[in-house]
Enzyme design. Structure first.
Site, mmCIF file in Angstrom:
data_model
loop_
_atom_site.group_PDB
_atom_site.id
_atom_site.type_symbol
_atom_site.label_atom_id
_atom_site.label_comp_id
_atom_site.label_asym_id
_atom_site.label_seq_id
_atom_site.Cartn_x
_atom_site.Cartn_y
_atom_site.Cartn_z
ATOM 1 N N LYS A 119 30.069 -23.502 -16.234
ATOM 2 C CA LYS A 119 31.022 -22.245 -16.209
ATOM 3 C C LYS A 119 32.039 -21.919 -15.696
ATOM 4 C CE LYS A 119 27.084 -18.479 -18.395
ATOM 5 N NZ LYS A 119 27.127 -17.536 -18.061
ATOM 6 N N GLY A 126 0.753 -1.206 0.436
ATOM 7 C CA GLY A 126 0.375 0.462 0.252
ATOM 8 C C GLY A 126 0.988 1.258 -0.018
ATOM 9 N N GLU A 127 1.695 1.326 0.760
ATOM 10 C CA GLU A 127 2.724 2.441 1.058
ATOM 11 C C GLU A 127 3.195 2.467 -0.550
ATOM 12 O OE1 GLU A 127 4.560 3.264 5.696
ATOM 13 O OE2 GLU A 127 5.371 0.845 3.963
ATOM 14 N N LYS A 160 19.167 -23.698 -16.622
ATOM 15 C CA LYS A 160 19.625 -22.498 -18.273
ATOM 16 C C LYS A 160 17.987 -22.616 -18.111
ATOM 17 C CE LYS A 160 20.632 -24.112 -23.078
ATOM 18 N NZ LYS A 160 19.188 -23.650 -23.504
ATOM 19 N N GLU A 201 18.294 -13.333 -19.822
ATOM 20 C CA GLU A 201 16.577 -14.046 -20.828
ATOM 21 C C GLU A 201 15.553 -13.353 -20.182
ATOM 22 O OE1 GLU A 201 16.780 -17.703 -23.003
ATOM 23 O OE2 GLU A 201 18.867 -17.163 -22.243
ATOM 24 N N CYS A 254 -14.122 -44.890 -42.919
ATOM 25 C CA CYS A 254 -13.054 -43.529 -42.681
ATOM 26 C C CYS A 254 -14.067 -41.830 -42.009
ATOM 27 C CB CYS A 254 -12.901 -42.596 -43.911
ATOM 28 S SG CYS A 254 -12.401 -41.050 -43.918
ATOM 29 N N SER A 294 26.745 -18.913 -28.851
ATOM 30 C CA SER A 294 25.778 -20.376 -28.272
ATOM 31 C C SER A 294 26.693 -21.099 -27.692
ATOM 32 C CB SER A 294 25.121 -21.175 -29.151
ATOM 33 O OG SER A 294 26.131 -21.558 -30.653
ATOM 34 N N LEU A 295 25.703 -22.234 -27.112
ATOM 35 C CA LEU A 295 26.576 -23.485 -25.783
ATOM 36 C C LEU A 295 26.922 -24.579 -26.915
ATOM 37 C CD1 LEU A 295 25.160 -22.516 -22.921
ATOM 38 C CD2 LEU A 295 26.762 -21.598 -23.266
ATOM 39 N N LYS A 343 22.259 -30.586 -20.840
ATOM 40 C CA LYS A 343 20.941 -30.758 -21.320
ATOM 41 C C LYS A 343 20.097 -31.869 -20.816
ATOM 42 C CE LYS A 343 19.314 -28.380 -23.775
ATOM 43 N NZ LYS A 343 18.944 -28.460 -25.089
#
EC number: 6.5.1.2
Length: 727
Positions: free
Chosen positions: A329, A72-73, A152, A213, A447, A120-121, A353
Site C-alpha cells: 500500500k 494464574g493471576e 495477505k 481479517e 472395472c 477488492s485488490l 500473489k
C-alpha cells in the site's frame, strides 16, 4: 495463559457457558430481582475495578504480547469477575469481558450496507508486474512514495463499526457494498473488544469502520482438527473455509468455542480521526485495543519491497496464519487520495500473489475411479500434507500413461503442488530416497465397480473406459451426481450421499427415473425419512428442487445428459443455434459442427449419444415428467453481437456469471473464457483478476457493468464509447 487456562480463548467457551447456566438458575430462583442500585457500593466499585483490570491484561496479552501478570493471576481476576456477576446478575452488561449471549440464540445474518464500500485488490504475480504498478503510482503522483507491506492473510474479511468507541455492528465483506450482520458471533471473539480504549495521542474517534481479517492460527487449527478427530467427527479441510463457517454459525456459542482470531488492516468511514499515513492508522488501531500484524513494514523503494516479498515467500510457513501473498500500500494518505480507485479496487494498493506451493509426501497407493462417461482414472493416495493452505491426501494421475510418464512408484516420496492453489497434482518422485521397497502401479483390466473388462474407446485413445455404461453402478452414480451440480440442473440437496441413497434403495436405476420420484419412493430410503417414518425436511426440499429443475433452460438439460465433451459452453451454443432437444437430435453432424466452438469432435459425440436406445429413453422419460426440452426465443432481441468474442470476469452486481454469458450468446456473441487478440470487449466486475490485466496490456476495450448494459442494449459501437479509460 496456557491452553489449559479457562481464560484462554481456545478453552473459555465451556467455562463461560457453565457460569451462564449457574447465573440463570440463580436469577430464576430469586424471589425478587436485584437492581444495580441494590448492589453494595463496595461490590460495584470492585466490579468496575475488575472489569478495567481484565480488559487491560487482555489487551497486553492478546495485542501487545507482553503480559505483566502470570496466567494464574489472570485466572484469579477473571474468576472473581465471573463470581461477582453470578452473585449479582444486575452488574452484568454487554461490555463485560465475560459476556456470553444467553437464552435462545438466533443470528439471521441480515444484509446491511457498509458505510464506506469495501473494495477488492488488484493482483501482481511476478516482479515485473509489481514494478509496473510502482511506476504507474509514481508517474501519477509525480514523486516517489513510501510503501507499507503486510502479509495477505488467507481469511475472511470483516468490517467493524464502532460509534463513540462502542462496537455497534460487524459485517462480512459481502459484495463490497452490503455484508451480512454477524455482530453476535463477532462479540464472542477475544480479539474484538466491545469497547475501544484510547490514548492521549490517539483518542477514540466518534465513528470508525475498522477492516480486518478473521482467521485460525495454524497451530490452533491443527489442535481444533485433532479434537474433532478424537471426538469421531470429520476434520475441517482448511483454515480459511473453517474460519468462515465458524463465524457464520447460527448459534454464537459454537463460534465462541472456536479459536478465531482477527488482525486489522485498514479503516473505512471515520469521523474524528484523519491519519497522515497508513502506518499511523495502524498505530491508532493498536492504541484502541485492536490487533495489527507484527509483520508490517514501511519501505522506500521497489527493490526493498521485492526483497521483503521474497523473504516471506521463503518463510510463509513461519507466520501464525495462512498467507497467500503480500499486500503493498502507498503509505501516504494524501497520495492515496490523489491516486483514487477504479470501480473495483484502489489504485494505491496491490496484492502480490505467490505461486502455488509444492510439498513432498509419501505415495501410499494408486487406486482408480470410474467417471460418468466410463473413463477409469488412476489417483494418488498419499500421506496427508499441507499445501497452499489445505491438507491434501489425494491427487489425480489422469491415466496409466501419465503414471508411467511421471515415473512414480507406490511407496515413493513424491513432489506435489496445487495448480492454481486449487487442484492437487503429482509432479514426480524423489528418486534419490528410494530404498527398494517401492513397486510399480499396474492398471486394472476390469472395472472396479462392475467387473466389466476395460477397453480403449478407439485406437490411439490413452484412456481406458468401462463400456458397461448403462448398468455400471459407478457410472450411474457419477452421472446422477453430476446432473445435480450447479452447471446442470442445480439440485441443491442432491449430493453424493443422496445419490448413493437413491441407488441403494432402488428407487432410481439411472437418471431417467429421477423426475418420477415422489414421497412414497423417498420414504423407502433411510436418508430422506425421519425416525418416525415421515418424509424428512431434505426429502421435501429434494422434491421441490426437482420440480424447479424441470424449468431450467435447455443448455442445462444438455449438460445434465452427460454427453461426452459437452460442457456448459458447447451446450449454450447448441441450445442457442437449435432451440430444442428435438432439433438437436434430428440435426446432422455437419449441422451440429457448424456452431461456433462446437466442431466435429463434439458433433460426433452428440450424434453418437442420440444413437443409443437407452439414451433416448432418458429424454423420453424427462419429457413426459415435464422437463422443459425447448427454449422460448425472444425474436425481438437484436443479434448485434454476432461474431464478437466477449470475456466476463469478476463478480457483477446485476447478473450472475451464467446470466451474463446467456445474454451475450442470445445476441449472437461468443462468451469466451480467456482474453486474446480476437476479444472484442472484457466486462469487469469485482475482483476481476489477471484477465483484466491482460485486457489492459493488449489494449482490449474494458467495460464496467454500466458499459455492459450499453453493449447489450445498444451494441458494440455505443459500448466502445462507454469503455473505461485506458490506464
Amino acid at each position: 495463559m496456557t491452553s489449559n487456562d479457562p481464560a484462554d480463548p481456545a478453552d473459555r467457551a465451556e467455562f463461560d457457558d457453565a457460569a451462564v447456566a449457574g447465573m440463570t438458575s440463580e436469577a430464576e430462583a430469586g424471589a425478587t430481582a436485584e437492581g444495580v442500585e441494590d448492589v453494595p457500593a463496595g461490590v460495584r466499585e470492585r466490579y468496575a475495578d475488575l472489569v478495567e483490570q481484565v480488559r487491560a491484561h487482555q489487551f497486553r496479552y492478546y495485542v501487545l504480547d507482553s503480559p505483566t501478570i502470570s496466567d494464574g493471576e489472570f485466572d484469579e481476576l477473571f474468576t472473581e469477575l465471573q463470581t461477582l456477576e453470578s452473585d449479582h446478575p444486575a452488574l452484568r452488561d454487554p461490555d463485560s469481558p465475560t459476556q456470553v449471549v444467553g437464552g435462545t440464540f438466533s443470528t439471521d445474518f441480515t444484509a446491511v450496507d457498509h458505510l464506506e464500500r469495501m473494495l477488492s485488490l488488484d493482483n501482481a504475480f511476478d516482479p515485473d508486474e509489481l514494478r509496473a504498478w510502482v511506476e504507474r503510482v509514481e508517474r501519477e503522483v509525480g514523486s516517489s512514495a513510501h510503501y507499507l507491506c503486510e502479509l495477505k492473510i488467507d481469511g475472511l474479511a470483516i468490517n467493524l463499526l464502532y460509534r463513540d468507541g462502542k462496537l455497534e455492528r460487524a459485517l462480512t465483506r459481502g459484495d463490497g457494498r452490503t455484508g451480512e450482520d454477524v455482530t453476535l458471533n463477532v462479540r464472542t471473539m477475544d480479539d474484538v473488544p466491545d469497547q475501544l480504549t484510547g490514548t492521549d495521542e490517539y483518542p477514540v474517534p466518534a465513528l470508525v469502520e475498522i477492516r480486518g481479517e478473521v482467521f485460525f492460527r495454524v497451530d490452533e487449527f491443527a489442535q481444533l482438527n485433532a479434537s474433532l478427530v478424537e471426538a469421531g467427527k470429520p476434520p475441517f479441510a482448511n483454515p480459511r473455509n473453517s474460519a468462515a463457517g465458524s463465524l457464520r454459525q447460527k448459534d454464537p456459542r459454537v463460534t465462541k468455542s472456536r479459536p478465531l482470531r482477527m488482525i486489522c488492516h485498514g479503516l473505512g468511514k471515520r469521523e474524528g480521526f484523519e491519519p497522515k499515513q497508513q502506518s499511523e492508522s495502524y498505530a491508532a488501531l493498536r492504541a484502541w485495543g485492536l490487533r495489527v500484524s507484527p509483520h508490517t513494514k514501511v519501505l522506500s523503494t521497489v527493490d526493498e519491497v521485492l526483497e521483503h516479498i521474497d523473504y516471506w515467500g521463503k518463510h510463509r510457513n513461519s507466520a501464525e496464519h495462512e498467507i497467500d501473498g503480500v499486500v503493498v500500500k502507498v503509505d501516504e494518505v494524501s497520495l492515496q487520495r490523489r491516486l483514487g480507485a477504479t470501480s473495483r479496487a484502489p489504485r494505491w494498493s496491490i496484492a502480490y500473489k505467490y505461486p502455488p506451493e509444492q510439498a513432498t509426501t509419501r505415495l501410499l497407493d494408486i487406486q482408480v475411479a470410474v467417471g460418468r462417461t466410463g473413463r477409469v482414472t488412476p489417483y494418488a493416495v498419499m500421506e496427508p500434507v499441507k499445501v497452499a493452505g489445505s491438507t491434501v491426501a489425494r491427487a489425480t494421475l489422469h491415466n496409466a500413461d501419465q503414471v508411467r510418464h511421471k515415473g512414480v512408484l507406490i511407496g515413493d516420496r513424491v513432489v506435489i503442488r496445487k495448480a492454481g492453489d486449487v487442484i492437487p497434482e503429482v509432479l514426480g518422485p524423489v528418486v534419490d530416497v528410494r530404498d527398494g521397497s517401492e513397486r510399480e502401479f499396474v492398471m486394472p483390466t476390469e472395472c472396479p465397480d462392475c467387473g466389466t473388462a476395460l477397453a480403449h474407446q478407439k485406437e490411439g485413445d490413452v484412456d481406458l473406459r468401462c463400456p458397461n455404461s448403462h448398468n455400471c453402478i459407478g457410472q450411474r452414480r457419477e452421472r446422477l451426481f453430476q446432473l445435480a451440480g450447479r452447471k446442470a440442473f442445480d439440485i441443491e440437496v442432491l449430493g453424493y450421499e443422496g445419490v448413493s441413497a437413491l441407488l441403494s434403495a432402488g428407487v432410481v436405476f439411472d437418471e431417467g427415473d429421477l423426475f418420477d420420484l415422489n414421497e412414497e419412493a423417498l420414504l423407502k430410503t433411510t436418508l430422506f425419512r425421519t425416525d418416525d417414518g415421515s418424509l424428512s425436511v431434505n426429502g421435501g426440499k429434494l422434491l421441490a428442487n426437482l420440480e424447479s429443475a424441470k424449468q431450467q433452460p435447455l443448455w442445462r438439460v444438455l449438460v445434465a445428459l452427460s454427453i461426452r465433451h459437452v460442457g456448459p459452453i458447447a451446450a449454450r451454443v447448441l441450445a442457442r443455434e437449435f432451440g430444442s432437444l428435438d432439433r438437436i437430435q434430428e440435426a446432422s453432424e455437419e449441422e451440429l459442427a457448424a456452431g461456433e466452438g462446437v466442431g466435429p469432435t463434439i458433433a460426433t459425440a452428440v450424434r453418437e449419444w442420440f444413437d443409443v436406445d437407452w439414451h433416448r429413453e432418458i429424454v423420453r422419460k424427462w419429457s413426459e415428467a415435464g422437463v422443459r426440452m425447448a427454449d422460448e426465443r425472444d425474436e425481438s432481441i437484436e443479434r448485434h453481437l454476432t461474431g464478437l468474442s466477449i470475456v466476463v470476469t469478476g463478480s457483477l452486481e446485476g447478473f450472475s456469471r451464467d446470466e451474463a454469458k446467456e445474454l451475450i450468446m442470445a445476441r449472437g456473441g461468443r462468451a469466451a473464457g480467456s482474453v486474446s487478440k480476437k476479444t472484442a470487449f472484457v466486462v469487469v466486475g469485482e475482483s476481476p483478476g489477471s484477465k483484466y490485466d491482460k485486457a489492459v496490456q493488449m489494449k482490449v476495450p474494458v467495460l464496467d457493468e454500466d458499459g455492459f448494459r450499453v453493449l447489450l442494449e445498444q451494441g458494440p459501437e455505443a459500448a466502445a464509447e462507454a469503455a473505461l479509460p485506458a490506464e
